[in-house]
Design a protein around this motif. Structure first.
Motif, mmCIF file in Angstrom:
data_model
loop_
_atom_site.group_PDB
_atom_site.id
_atom_site.type_symbol
_atom_site.label_atom_id
_atom_site.label_comp_id
_atom_site.label_asym_id
_atom_site.label_seq_id
_atom_site.Cartn_x
_atom_site.Cartn_y
_atom_site.Cartn_z
ATOM 1 N N ARG A 115 -9.599 5.911 -2.775
ATOM 2 C CA ARG A 115 -9.508 6.818 -1.169
ATOM 3 C C ARG A 115 -9.622 8.327 -1.894
ATOM 4 N NH1 ARG A 115 -4.443 3.283 0.557
ATOM 5 N NH2 ARG A 115 -5.465 2.125 2.091
ATOM 6 N N ASP B 299 0.943 -1.047 -0.291
ATOM 7 C CA ASP B 299 0.002 -0.008 -0.023
ATOM 8 C C ASP B 299 1.756 1.510 0.007
ATOM 9 O OD1 ASP B 299 -2.112 1.776 0.409
ATOM 10 O OD2 ASP B 299 -3.249 0.480 1.354
ATOM 11 N N GLN C 225 -9.499 1.358 -10.604
ATOM 12 C CA GLN C 225 -9.602 1.730 -10.428
ATOM 13 C C GLN C 225 -9.756 2.999 -11.288
ATOM 14 O OE1 GLN C 225 -11.256 3.493 -7.412
ATOM 15 N NE2 GLN C 225 -11.577 1.067 -7.035
ATOM 16 N N GLY D 49 -1.357 -3.264 -7.718
ATOM 17 C CA GLY D 49 -2.237 -2.963 -7.203
ATOM 18 C C GLY D 49 -2.313 -1.693 -6.074
ATOM 19 N N SER D 50 -0.485 -1.366 -5.883
ATOM 20 C CA SER D 50 -1.149 -0.578 -4.981
ATOM 21 C C SER D 50 -1.578 1.036 -4.259
ATOM 22 C CB SER D 50 0.202 0.636 -4.853
ATOM 23 O OG SER D 50 1.774 -0.657 -4.369
ATOM 24 N N HIS E 179 -11.222 -4.138 -8.689
ATOM 25 C CA HIS E 179 -10.803 -3.955 -7.877
ATOM 26 C C HIS E 179 -9.520 -2.551 -9.115
ATOM 27 C CE1 HIS E 179 -7.458 -6.649 -9.873
ATOM 28 N NE2 HIS E 179 -6.816 -5.563 -9.326
ATOM 29 N N ASP F 152 -4.342 0.844 -7.231
ATOM 30 C CA ASP F 152 -5.864 1.462 -7.078
ATOM 31 C C ASP F 152 -6.635 1.696 -5.809
ATOM 32 O OD1 ASP F 152 -7.265 0.869 -10.424
ATOM 33 O OD2 ASP F 152 -5.131 -0.836 -10.191
ATOM 34 N N ARG F 153 -5.819 0.456 -4.648
ATOM 35 C CA ARG F 153 -6.084 1.181 -2.860
ATOM 36 C C ARG F 153 -5.522 2.363 -3.212
ATOM 37 N NH1 ARG F 153 -2.291 -3.349 -0.390
ATOM 38 N NH2 ARG F 153 -1.585 -4.048 -2.375
#
Length: 195
Positions: free
Chosen positions: A147, A81, A174, A139-140, A172, A142-143
């Motif tokens: 937000r 993350d 974004q 995936g960093s 998932h 996208d997380r």
């Protein structure tokens, strides 16, 4: 084309771009962004410190900072993350995980991106109709993008030819609202119909 094959194809194309051409393209992207009122007025910007063959952001980060914006850069956490820390000039960076330069400032937490007025992210490609971006697969981002508020401009930086029709997406993923390349800034995805 699946994501793995598309990543490989784009990585090969990027590697073939001459350094001088890559540098000139990065300047055009920087100038195009700095010319936009919504970039000029963003008091807090989440950006990234480019590596390798990505469109260079070093000049963009410096210019935003010199123009008075607070610029946060990501700090990769062990769980992949993104934490965030403030850039405070060229001497305030140090190599982090994988050698990527990170601010030495206090970590602000993964939720710090929620306060950004503008978010600039890396991408290998963006789908013009959906805004789905192709990243490196961790995936960093996208997380992090999950937000970001619904009205915050999110911009992926690309080389020419990387704004595509049909980037494969997963639930998932974004989307971003804009794609910036040397040819200019384009609204993508659902945002295209919003003006």
């Amino acid at each position: 084309m699946d994501k793995v094959k598309l990543r490989s194809t784009i990585a090969a194309a990027r590697a073939a771009i001459a350094e001088e051409e890559r540098h000139a393209a990065s300047i055009r992207i920087r100038d195009s962004l700095l010319d936009r009122p919504w970039v000029q007025m963003a008091g807090l910007v989440a950006c990234y410190w480019s590596i390798g063959t990505e469109p260079a952001t070093h000049g963009l980060v410096f210019a935003l900072w010199k123009h008075g914006a607070t610029v946060m850069l990501p700090v990769l956490r062990p769980d992949n993350d993104l934490d965030w820390a403030v850039y405070d000039g060229p001497g305030t960076l140090a190599p982090g995980r994988f050698g990527i330069m990170e601010p030495v400032d206090t970590r602000r937490g993964v939720d710090a991106i929620r306060t950004a007025a503008l978010v600039i992210v890396p991408a290998l490609a963006v789908d013009r109709s959906t805004g789905v971006r192709l990243g490196r697969g961790g995936g960093s981002y996208d997380r992090a993008l999950a937000r970001v508020g619904p009205n915050v401009p999110t911009v992926a930086l690309l080389h020419e030819g990387e704004l595509l029709d049909g980037v494969p997406g997963e639930p998932h993923d974004q989307p971003v609202r804009y794609a910036a390349s040397p040819g200019g800034i384009v609204r993508v995805g659902a945002a295209r119909t919003a003006g």
